[in-house]
Design a protein around this motif. Structure first.
Motif, PDB file in Angstrom:
ATOM      1  N   ASP A  12      50.680  50.979  44.630  1.00 28.70           N
ATOM      2  CA  ASP A  12      51.352  51.627  45.754  1.00 28.70           C
ATOM      3  C   ASP A  12      50.375  52.427  46.607  1.00 28.70           C
ATOM      4  N   PHE A  13      49.454  53.139  45.984  1.00 30.31           N
ATOM      5  CA  PHE A  13      48.545  53.999  46.718  1.00 30.31           C
ATOM      6  C   PHE A  13      47.328  53.266  47.278  1.00 30.31           C
ATOM      7  N   VAL A  14      46.973  52.125  46.696  1.00 31.45           N
ATOM      8  CA  VAL A  14      45.754  51.431  47.117  1.00 31.45           C
ATOM      9  C   VAL A  14      46.060  50.040  47.677  1.00 31.45           C
ATOM     10  N   ASP A  15      46.605  49.157  46.865  1.00 29.15           N
ATOM     11  CA  ASP A  15      46.773  47.759  47.264  1.00 29.15           C
ATOM     12  C   ASP A  15      47.736  47.588  48.439  1.00 29.15           C
ATOM     13  N   ARG A  16      48.750  48.422  48.508  1.00 29.36           N
ATOM     14  CA  ARG A  16      49.761  48.295  49.569  1.00 29.36           C
ATOM     15  C   ARG A  16      49.137  48.342  50.965  1.00 29.36           C
ATOM     16  N   HIS A  17      48.067  49.109  51.105  1.00 29.63           N
ATOM     17  CA  HIS A  17      47.476  49.278  52.427  1.00 29.63           C
ATOM     18  C   HIS A  17      46.787  48.013  52.923  1.00 29.63           C
ATOM     19  N   LEU A  18      46.343  47.166  52.024  1.00 28.77           N
ATOM     20  CA  LEU A  18      45.772  45.884  52.450  1.00 28.77           C
ATOM     21  C   LEU A  18      46.876  44.998  53.008  1.00 28.77           C
ATOM     22  N   GLU A  19      48.031  45.021  52.347  1.00 28.25           N
ATOM     23  CA  GLU A  19      49.169  44.223  52.816  1.00 28.25           C
ATOM     24  C   GLU A  19      49.659  44.735  54.171  1.00 28.25           C
ATOM     25  N   GLU A  20      49.467  46.025  54.440  1.00 24.29           N
ATOM     26  CA  GLU A  20      49.943  46.618  55.688  1.00 24.29           C
ATOM     27  C   GLU A  20      48.864  46.668  56.768  1.00 24.29           C
ATOM     28  N   GLY A  21      47.722  46.008  56.514  1.00 25.71           N
ATOM     29  CA  GLY A  21      46.715  45.836  57.550  1.00 25.71           C
ATOM     30  C   GLY A  21      45.713  46.958  57.713  1.00 25.71           C
ATOM     31  N   ARG A  22      45.483  47.777  56.685  1.00 24.83           N
ATOM     32  CA  ARG A  22      44.558  48.903  56.807  1.00 24.83           C
ATOM     33  C   ARG A  22      43.224  48.665  56.101  1.00 24.83           C
ATOM     34  N   ALA A  23      42.873  47.439  55.828  1.00 22.54           N
ATOM     35  CA  ALA A  23      41.656  47.157  55.060  1.00 22.54           C
ATOM     36  C   ALA A  23      40.420  47.782  55.691  1.00 22.54           C
ATOM     37  N   ASP A  24      40.363  47.834  57.027  1.00 23.37           N
ATOM     38  CA  ASP A  24      39.172  48.351  57.705  1.00 23.37           C
ATOM     39  C   ASP A  24      39.280  49.823  58.083  1.00 23.37           C
ATOM     40  N   LYS A  25      40.393  50.450  57.762  1.00 25.36           N
ATOM     41  CA  LYS A  25      40.574  51.865  58.091  1.00 25.36           C
ATOM     42  C   LYS A  25      39.858  52.736  57.071  1.00 25.36           C
ATOM     43  N   CYS A  26      39.282  53.843  57.522  1.00 26.68           N
ATOM     44  CA  CYS A  26      38.570  54.755  56.626  1.00 26.68           C
ATOM     45  C   CYS A  26      39.560  55.485  55.726  1.00 26.68           C
ATOM     46  N   ALA A  27      39.335  55.400  54.429  1.00 28.90           N
ATOM     47  CA  ALA A  27      40.189  56.082  53.451  1.00 28.90           C
ATOM     48  C   ALA A  27      39.590  57.416  53.027  1.00 28.90           C
ATOM     49  N   PHE A  28      38.282  57.415  52.727  1.00 34.52           N
ATOM     50  CA  PHE A  28      37.613  58.627  52.257  1.00 34.52           C
ATOM     51  C   PHE A  28      36.263  58.792  52.956  1.00 34.52           C
ATOM     52  N   ILE A  29      35.923  60.048  53.208  1.00 36.40           N
ATOM     53  CA  ILE A  29      34.608  60.409  53.724  1.00 36.40           C
ATOM     54  C   ILE A  29      34.069  61.516  52.833  1.00 36.40           C
ATOM     55  N   ASP A  30      32.899  61.305  52.231  1.00 33.58           N
ATOM     56  CA  ASP A  30      32.290  62.399  51.482  1.00 33.58           C
ATOM     57  C   ASP A  30      31.015  62.853  52.200  1.00 33.58           C
ATOM     58  N   ASP A  31      30.151  63.562  51.519  1.00 35.57           N
ATOM     59  CA  ASP A  31      28.968  64.135  52.163  1.00 35.57           C
ATOM     60  C   ASP A  31      28.002  63.080  52.696  1.00 35.57           C
ATOM     61  N   THR A  32      28.008  61.883  52.083  1.00 33.28           N
ATOM     62  CA  THR A  32      27.013  60.873  52.453  1.00 33.28           C
ATOM     63  C   THR A  32      27.592  59.492  52.728  1.00 33.28           C
ATOM     64  N   ARG A  33      28.848  59.254  52.353  1.00 30.09           N
ATOM     65  CA  ARG A  33      29.393  57.898  52.463  1.00 30.09           C
ATOM     66  C   ARG A  33      30.806  57.896  53.027  1.00 30.09           C
ATOM     67  N   GLU A  34      31.194  56.734  53.532  1.00 24.20           N
ATOM     68  CA  GLU A  34      32.568  56.476  53.914  1.00 24.20           C
ATOM     69  C   GLU A  34      33.069  55.263  53.135  1.00 24.20           C
ATOM     70  N   LEU A  35      34.361  55.257  52.846  1.00 23.74           N
ATOM     71  CA  LEU A  35      34.960  54.167  52.077  1.00 23.74           C
ATOM     72  C   LEU A  35      36.231  53.727  52.784  1.00 23.74           C
ATOM     73  N   THR A  36      36.285  52.455  53.162  1.00 26.60           N
ATOM     74  CA  THR A  36      37.494  51.933  53.790  1.00 26.60           C
ATOM     75  C   THR A  36      38.546  51.631  52.726  1.00 26.60           C
ATOM     76  N   TYR A  37      39.773  51.403  53.178  1.00 29.96           N
ATOM     77  CA  TYR A  37      40.827  51.025  52.238  1.00 29.96           C
ATOM     78  C   TYR A  37      40.499  49.707  51.540  1.00 29.96           C
ATOM     79  N   GLY A  38      39.854  48.799  52.263  1.00 27.18           N
ATOM     80  CA  GLY A  38      39.462  47.539  51.642  1.00 27.18           C
ATOM     81  C   GLY A  38      38.408  47.731  50.577  1.00 27.18           C
ATOM     82  N   GLN A  39      37.404  48.559  50.858  1.00 31.35           N
ATOM     83  CA  GLN A  39      36.367  48.835  49.863  1.00 31.35           C
ATOM     84  C   GLN A  39      36.934  49.600  48.669  1.00 31.35           C
ATOM     85  N   LEU A  40      37.861  50.521  48.951  1.00 28.58           N
ATOM     86  CA  LEU A  40      38.513  51.255  47.863  1.00 28.58           C
ATOM     87  C   LEU A  40      39.225  50.289  46.923  1.00 28.58           C
TER      88      LEU A  40
END
Length: 519
Positions: A12-40
């Motif tokens: 629900d928290f991770v896979d659903r977003h791929l089905e809803e078209g957010r694979a390329d949207k940024c999910a997390f940003i830390d001090d040095t990296r960004e992680l998209t929903y697809g990468q997550l």
């Protein structure tokens, strides 16, 4: 909100977003990296496969001693996806406390940030259930200690497939553990089920705060405890929003830097941080975030003076709320359009509250009682603590250990922890009420009030006060006593005022008043 019997929180928290078209949207940003929903999603699958490959069975526990980086959600959701239970550990605990939790939870695998490994490594030989340690960050490929593998997490992850099938878990099945802050003893393992995280995200994150896909959320409160986990892990994920993570200590300078550079729209902090940010002379010209629309405080009650000063400086309200590890997040809160500084607000829709006296009888308005809460996010109980579970979880109701008063309109005013309340001349004194009066003085940063015996053996208030930088103590004690008499009542003023450099606190920022009572 309907959650079916067959339910895996990671889906629900991770896979659903791929089905809803957010694979390329940024999910997390830390001090040095960004992680998209697809990468997550891909890295969560790799974690699930890694645990399976290492023989970690469903319902087994794995420990996370991991700083707030993009690796934390990858490990957390990856474990849940395959039915393994992540146990989030406070990264600021002592070596003995870490050992206690790792041994108590019988973790088979530990994920630990490289910067934290030196403090953890001496404990490894004393954990018989432990088989593998994955070091998150710079680490050689593989080393050993006794018969224990110590491996590079990123190297091990790279060898795994990015596809995985979620375990067929139940909504009522335990998904993760959080250990209580242990303000009066060793922490307790609090077990939460798969449905609880989404429940809090819907009831508070969305219904109260209105967190939505365009939001950028920043929580200075860390992921390892319930408040921070909801703020940055579950609330943004439920809405498809973006979360900013800070690995280091949330000093005023560090937090202001994140607000300025990342421009979050929602900010979560704790009262001591808000007060420190307002008092920080090096950040007086900091504008914060121009996108900021909501601020939230929890952990301890927010002094009215802090909330009013914040609103005056930044033009944004702080929504003071009450939550607990046992309920996973906030269930009593001020809300947008309904902010009353000095009170904790009203019940979050979806939760019910009641106040009981020491005999278990419900009290009426303007009477102090212990707060009990009923709601769908209550924990499944404490691990290996049957007596404490029975004392805290009474059927559908959960005892909070907090004392409150409720007025005729249903607003709750915090009075203190059950163990912190005391009587002066037969009248209850709320330490928080006295502390709130003290911190209205411009020279004061923090205060804590505890009972102390006078020469006749009677209890009277004693105040421990932390002053702002560069302030002189001269004449302040009497001024503070007078202020309390005027604002809280003549019998409540502190008979003694002791100025200290800092107050003893748990690693999550709660004042440990019991230590002051013994000083």
């Amino acid at each position: 909100m309907v959650i079916t019997r067959s339910y895996n929180a990671a889906s629900d928290f991770v896979d659903r977003h791929l089905e809803e078209g957010r694979a390329d949207k940024c999910a997390f940003i830390d001090d040095t990296r960004e992680l998209t929903y697809g990468q997550l999603a891909a890295d969560c699958n790799r974690v699930a496969n890694l645990l399976t490959a290492r023989g970690v069975a469903r319902e087994a526990r794995v420990g996370l001693i991991v700083l707030d980086t993009v690796d934390f959600p990858v490990i957390f959701w990856g474990a849940i996806k395959t039915g393994v239970i992540p146990v989030a550990l406070n990264t600021l605990l002592t070596a003995d406390q870490h050992h206690y939790i790792l041994e108590d939870s019988r973790v088979q695998v530990v994920f630990v940030s490289a910067a934290l490994l030196p403090a953890v490594r001496p404990l490894l030989a004393r954990l018989p259930a432990l088989t593998t340690v994955f070091v998150v960050g710079d680490w050689p490929e593989t080393t050993t200690a006794r018969d224990l593998d110590i491996e590079s997490f990123h190297h091990a992850l790279a060898s795994q497939s990015s596809e995985a099938t979620p375990a067929d878990t139940s909504a009522d099945e335990v998904a993760f553990w959080l250990y209580s802050s242990g303000s009066t003893g060793m922490p307790k393992g609090t077990r939460h089920v798969h449905s609880s995280a989404m429940t809090t995200a819907r009831l508070y994150g969305q219904a109260v705060l209105g967190i939505d896909e365009p939001d950028v959320v920043f929580s200075a409160a860390k992921l390892f405890f319930a408040y921070g986990l909801g703020n940055a892990m579950t609330f943004p994920r439920a809405a498809g929003a973006t979360a900013v993570l800070l690995a280091g200590r949330p000093t005023p300078a560090a937090v202001f830097d994140v607000l300025r550079t990342r421009q979050p729209s929602v900010f979560f902090g704790v009262p001591t941080l808000y007060a420190a940010m307002l008092a920080d002379t090096g950040s007086e010209a900091e504008p914060g975030s121009s996108r900021l629309r909501a601020c939230v405080s929890a952990g301890e009650a927010l002094p009215a003076e802090v909330g009013l000063s914040w609103k005056a400086r930044f033009g944004v309200d702080i929504y003071d709320g009450v939550g607990s590890t046992e309920m996973l997040h906030i269930f009593l809160s001020n809300t947008p359009g309904d902010v009353r500084y000095g009170v904790s607000g009203r019940a979050v829709p979806g939760y019910e509250l009641r106040l009981l006296d020491q005999d278990g009888v419900e009290v009426g308005p303007d009477t102090v009682g212990e707060l009990l809460v009923r709601g769908p996010s209550a924990a499944d109980g404490y691990w290996n603590q049957r007596k404490k579970s029975r004392r805290t979880f009474e059927g559908e109701w959960t005892r909070t250990g907090d004392k409150f008063m409720r007025d005729g309109e249903g607003y709750y005013r915090y009075c203190g922890r059950t163990d912190d309340m005391f009587k002066v001349g037969g009248i209850w004194v709320s330490p928080f009420e006295v502390e709130s009066a003290i911190v209205t003085h411009t020279a004061v940063l923090e205060a804590a009030v505890v009972p102390a015996e006078d020469r006749e053996g009677l209890l009277k208030p004693k105040a421990f006060v932390v002053l702002k930088e560069g302030v002189s103590e001269e004449g302040l004690a009497e001024m503070l006593k007078t202020r309390v008499k005027e604002q809280a009542g003549p019998w409540k003023y502190p008979r003694w005022v002791e100025f200290v450099e800092e107050l003893p606190k748990t690693a999550t920022g709660k004042v440990q008043r019991y230590k002051l009572r013994n000083s």
